[in-house]
Design a protein around this motif. Sequence first.
Motif, mmCIF file in Angstrom:
data_model
loop_
_atom_site.group_PDB
_atom_site.id
_atom_site.type_symbol
_atom_site.label_atom_id
_atom_site.label_comp_id
_atom_site.label_asym_id
_atom_site.label_seq_id
_atom_site.Cartn_x
_atom_site.Cartn_y
_atom_site.Cartn_z
ATOM 1 N N THR A 153 -21.502 -27.040 -9.620
ATOM 2 C CA THR A 153 -20.179 -27.599 -9.902
ATOM 3 C C THR A 153 -19.372 -26.609 -10.732
ATOM 4 O O THR A 153 -19.910 -25.660 -11.300
ATOM 5 N N TRP A 154 -18.089 -26.866 -10.787
ATOM 6 C CA TRP A 154 -17.248 -26.153 -11.748
ATOM 7 C C TRP A 154 -15.997 -26.972 -12.006
ATOM 8 O O TRP A 154 -15.603 -27.817 -11.202
ATOM 9 N N SER A 155 -15.407 -26.762 -13.165
ATOM 10 C CA SER A 155 -14.265 -27.576 -13.578
ATOM 11 C C SER A 155 -13.326 -26.757 -14.456
ATOM 12 O O SER A 155 -13.715 -25.754 -15.049
ATOM 13 N N VAL A 156 -12.105 -27.218 -14.506
ATOM 14 C CA VAL A 156 -11.071 -26.614 -15.358
ATOM 15 C C VAL A 156 -10.468 -27.717 -16.210
ATOM 16 O O VAL A 156 -9.950 -28.704 -15.667
ATOM 17 N N THR A 157 -10.550 -27.573 -17.521
ATOM 18 C CA THR A 157 -9.890 -28.512 -18.425
ATOM 19 C C THR A 157 -8.615 -27.846 -18.930
ATOM 20 O O THR A 157 -8.667 -26.804 -19.589
ATOM 21 N N LEU A 159 -9.954 -30.977 -14.241
ATOM 22 C CA LEU A 159 -9.743 -30.847 -12.801
ATOM 23 C C LEU A 159 -10.990 -30.284 -12.138
ATOM 24 O O LEU A 159 -11.728 -29.511 -12.746
ATOM 25 N N ARG A 160 -11.212 -30.666 -10.893
ATOM 26 C CA ARG A 160 -12.331 -30.137 -10.108
ATOM 27 C C ARG A 160 -11.750 -29.460 -8.860
ATOM 28 O O ARG A 160 -11.694 -30.040 -7.782
ATOM 29 N N PRO A 161 -11.299 -28.210 -8.989
ATOM 30 C CA PRO A 161 -10.581 -27.556 -7.883
ATOM 31 C C PRO A 161 -11.496 -26.881 -6.881
ATOM 32 O O PRO A 161 -12.700 -26.771 -7.076
ATOM 33 N N CYS A 162 -10.882 -26.407 -5.803
ATOM 34 C CA CYS A 162 -11.547 -25.564 -4.817
ATOM 35 C C CYS A 162 -10.880 -24.201 -4.835
ATOM 36 O O CYS A 162 -9.684 -24.097 -5.091
ATOM 37 N N ARG A 163 -11.652 -23.159 -4.544
ATOM 38 C CA ARG A 163 -11.146 -21.799 -4.660
ATOM 39 C C ARG A 163 -10.085 -21.500 -3.607
ATOM 40 O O ARG A 163 -10.141 -21.988 -2.484
ATOM 41 N N ARG A 164 -9.116 -20.692 -4.000
ATOM 42 C CA ARG A 164 -8.099 -20.194 -3.074
ATOM 43 C C ARG A 164 -8.277 -18.683 -2.959
ATOM 44 O O ARG A 164 -8.102 -17.962 -3.923
ATOM 45 N N ASP A 165 -8.670 -18.199 -1.780
ATOM 46 C CA ASP A 165 -8.892 -16.763 -1.629
ATOM 47 C C ASP A 165 -8.657 -16.345 -0.185
ATOM 48 O O ASP A 165 -8.240 -17.141 0.651
ATOM 49 N N CYS A 166 -8.950 -15.052 0.098
ATOM 50 C CA CYS A 166 -8.694 -14.513 1.434
ATOM 51 C C CYS A 166 -9.925 -14.513 2.313
ATOM 52 O O CYS A 166 -9.855 -14.069 3.457
ATOM 53 N N GLY A 167 -11.063 -14.931 1.805
ATOM 54 C CA GLY A 167 -12.278 -14.888 2.596
ATOM 55 C C GLY A 167 -12.351 -16.034 3.578
ATOM 56 O O GLY A 167 -11.525 -16.927 3.615
#
Length: 252
Positions: free
Chosen positions: A151-155, A41-49
């Motif tokens: 880039t960043w990814s999650v397998t 997966l190639r997600p986007c961050r979920r945060d409060c900023g």
Amino acid sequence: MTWTCDVDTLNPAVTGAAVSMASSVVWALTGMRFGTCEVTLRPCRRDCGGSFFDDFGPPWTGSWSYPQPALIGGQWLNLTCGGCAGDCSCSTVSEVLLPAPVNRIVAVKVDGTPLVTGAYRVDNNRLLVRTDGGEWPRCNDLALSDSEVGTWSVTAAYGEDIPDGAALAVGQLACEIAKAAAGGDCKLPAGLQQLARQGVTISYPDVGELFRQGRTGLYLVDLFVATWNPHGLRQRSRVYNVDRPTVRRTGT
């Protein structure tokens, strides 16, 4: 897989085909429930900023640990940071929302470099939380491979692990399929339902009815199927939410 018979005298090609067939049969009889696959997966961050956008006006910036009143469109509303800071936490949590349920995380790469396992954890089978004090990257250049900078990814592995009993069930069925294919005697039920000889009558189960009930006539196989698919489901249940945003899966 665990063989329950001696297959040393059988042709390896026959035993290989028997294992493949037995695996498919047991998988189908248990509702296609077990087995895992890996997805990158190639997600986007979920945060409060960042900024809070609304439908009435300019963005509201900042990060808060408690609701902030704001006059928007003639109404007083409480603006929060987006919900990623938990009720029992005084700090912002850097997390990403993955498709659920996640079986396990195989690897996480940031700028092409894998992170150590202790740098993150999974909450609720779907939230990937950063635990090493860092933050997930805000940007993810999807035009580049996940081995590149920027880039960043999650397998992640999805699906359900195969129970230990499956090895014996598949082994018994594979044994009987291999013996039948080699022309030998096997325990698989034939079309014969009754045999009378010298005053002795032997009744056999109706093979058609066995198959309709999702059974094979083999004890270990039927025990495994009855344990994990007692209601004879054809496939595992699925829930779809067509309104929920999805995470990009590269190469699919």
